[in-house]
Design an enzyme around this catalytic site. Structure first.
Site: not given
Length: 441
Positions: A262, A265, A332-333, A366, A425
């Site tokens: 990771q 990235h 996230e992961h 992924d 109403h």
């Protein structure tokens, strides 16, 4: 290379106090918002001409047209490496299996005799997908966005990816080939905030979309925030994250490799290990150095990411405390590499996606697990989900009542309307019964 945070000994704080102790990247979308505002408005007023000018300014290429010609898609697919094509086709096949199972069907609830509510699911009419094209090329993101949209039944799907000077102003050919494999034939050479603005406002060549999805940098996230309310979005994606909850049963070589995967990235990518084993922490640190040295993108991405404030080894007293930490972090992961990993994973409440045991690395998700890799970041997994078929569907309630079914509940409707000081109403019900409310049951 990576810092440590020691949370052993004292009772862990709750809620925000615990979150504040955990590493996180600086990602100020609000500050970026003011910078993308004039870009977005220029696209609004000048359309394709603005997109062409911004491509020259940001991407170093002067476009003749923003729309990618159909022949370029066909050429990209024809020139695609056979092994890459096979891998993309398998990724698409697996993603379709998972996302097709997410389809929802209409359901009718008979509330009372003569009174029913049906919930039907209607796909968004038109979606703009974004595939990044900065430090890396992401055909996998094309798959992860297009497949759920297609399986949801979205009729009009367009994709944007930044123009590349090396490819004559077209998006990367692997992006184009992935579009061709998926049958996405409306593709634009537009990047960052300009692509989001193109989809939000529409231009001469690109009709406006109802929704924009796909990962990107801070400028994409800021543009999504700018257009919230005008278009639907998936999420304001921040830097990618991996958290690993591990004990002394984990293989340090696996853990180190997954943290690095990771970190490659982006310099802001987060790599977090949560463990109750100081021995594992030491072993992982020893593994990091040779593994980092043996790979690519070391000085521009991996080392800054691992050394950044967003990455750390977090020491806890036990797996129980580790669960509290990863739930507060909302990764996230999230990988679970502990004894009885399945049972531990079942107790996790907050994560974009969970990867169980030593044979389910994030890299699998992924590309080829069948799951979606467009996931919430920055702790948003505490309240948001990853991209799915559901992201592209809208639930619409259809109310169908007979006269007798309305008569049965009319007095309750009138009572509640008057309790809220909204007499009109109630009058809308009274008018149907000659202004005399049935007593009901």
């Amino acid at each position: 290379m990576i810092s440590r945070i020691d949370l052993r000994g004292d009772a862990l704080p709750e809620g925000p106090a615990l979150r504040d102790l955990l590493p996180r990247a600086d990602f100020d979308v609000q500050a970026a918002l003011e910078k993308v505002r004039p870009i977005c408005e220029d696209v609004h007023h000048r359309g394709d001409a603005a997109l062409i000018d911004f491509a020259e300014k940001f991407d170093g290429v002067r476009l003749e047209s923003v729309r990618v010609p159909a022949q370029a898609l066909a050429d990209a697919l024809a020139g695609l490496d056979a092994d890459v094509r096979a891998a993309l086709e398998e990724s698409i096949r697996r993603a379709r299996l998972v996302h097709r199972a997410q389809r929802r069907t209409a359901h009718t609830t008979q509330v009372v005799p003569g009174g029913a509510v049906t919930e039907k699911w209607v796909p968004v009419e038109r979606v703009g997908l974004y595939a990044p094209g900065g430090r890396s090329v992401y055909p996998s993101s094309v798959i992860m966005n297009a497949v759920p949209a297609q399986e949801a039944g979205v009729e009009s799907i367009a994709l944007a990816s930044p123009p590349q000077a090396d490819f004559g102003g077209l998006p990367h050919p692997t992006i184009l080939a992935a579009c061709a494999l998926l049958g996405v034939d409306e593709v634009y050479a537009a990047g960052g905030a300009t692509a989001v603005a193109m989809f939000a406002y529409g231009t001469e060549s690109c009709p406006p979309a109802n929704m924009v999805t796909g990962p990107g940098n801070i400028w994409v996230a800021a543009a999504k925030r700018y257009f919230t309310g005008r278009i639907g979005i998936d999420t304001e994606a921040g830097p990618t994250e991996i958290a690993i909850l591990a004990d002394d049963t984990a293989d340090p070589a696996h853990v180190a490799a997954d943290l690095i995967s990771q970190a490659e990235h982006d310099p802001l990518a987060a790599a977090v290990l949560v463990t109750d084993s100081p021995d594992l922490a030491d072993a992982v640190e020893k593994e990091l150095e040779p593994q980092v040295a043996a790979t690519k993108h070391v000085d521009d991405r991996i080392r800054p990411a691992l050394a950044g404030r967003q990455s750390a080894i977090v020491l806890v007293d036990g797996v129980e405390e580790g669960l509290k930490v990863v739930d507060a972090y909302g990764a996230e992961h999230l990988e679970i590499q502990t004894a009885d990993a399945t049972a531990v994973a079942d107790r996790v409440r907050n994560a974009g996606a969970i990867f169980i045991g030593p044979w389910a690395p994030v890299s699998l998700g992924d590309y080829a697990a069948g799951s979606n890799h467009v996931l919430p970041t920055g702790g948003c997994a505490c309240h948001s989900s990853g991209l799915s078929v559901q992201s592209f569907l809208r639930g619409i309630h259809i109310v169908d009542y007979t006269k007798d079914a309305l008569a049965e509940v009319a007095h309750h409707v009138v009572t509640l309307a008057e309790a809220e000081d909204l007499p009109a109403h109630g009058a809308a019900v009274k008018a149907r019964f000659g202004w005399k409310v049935p007593e009901g049951k």
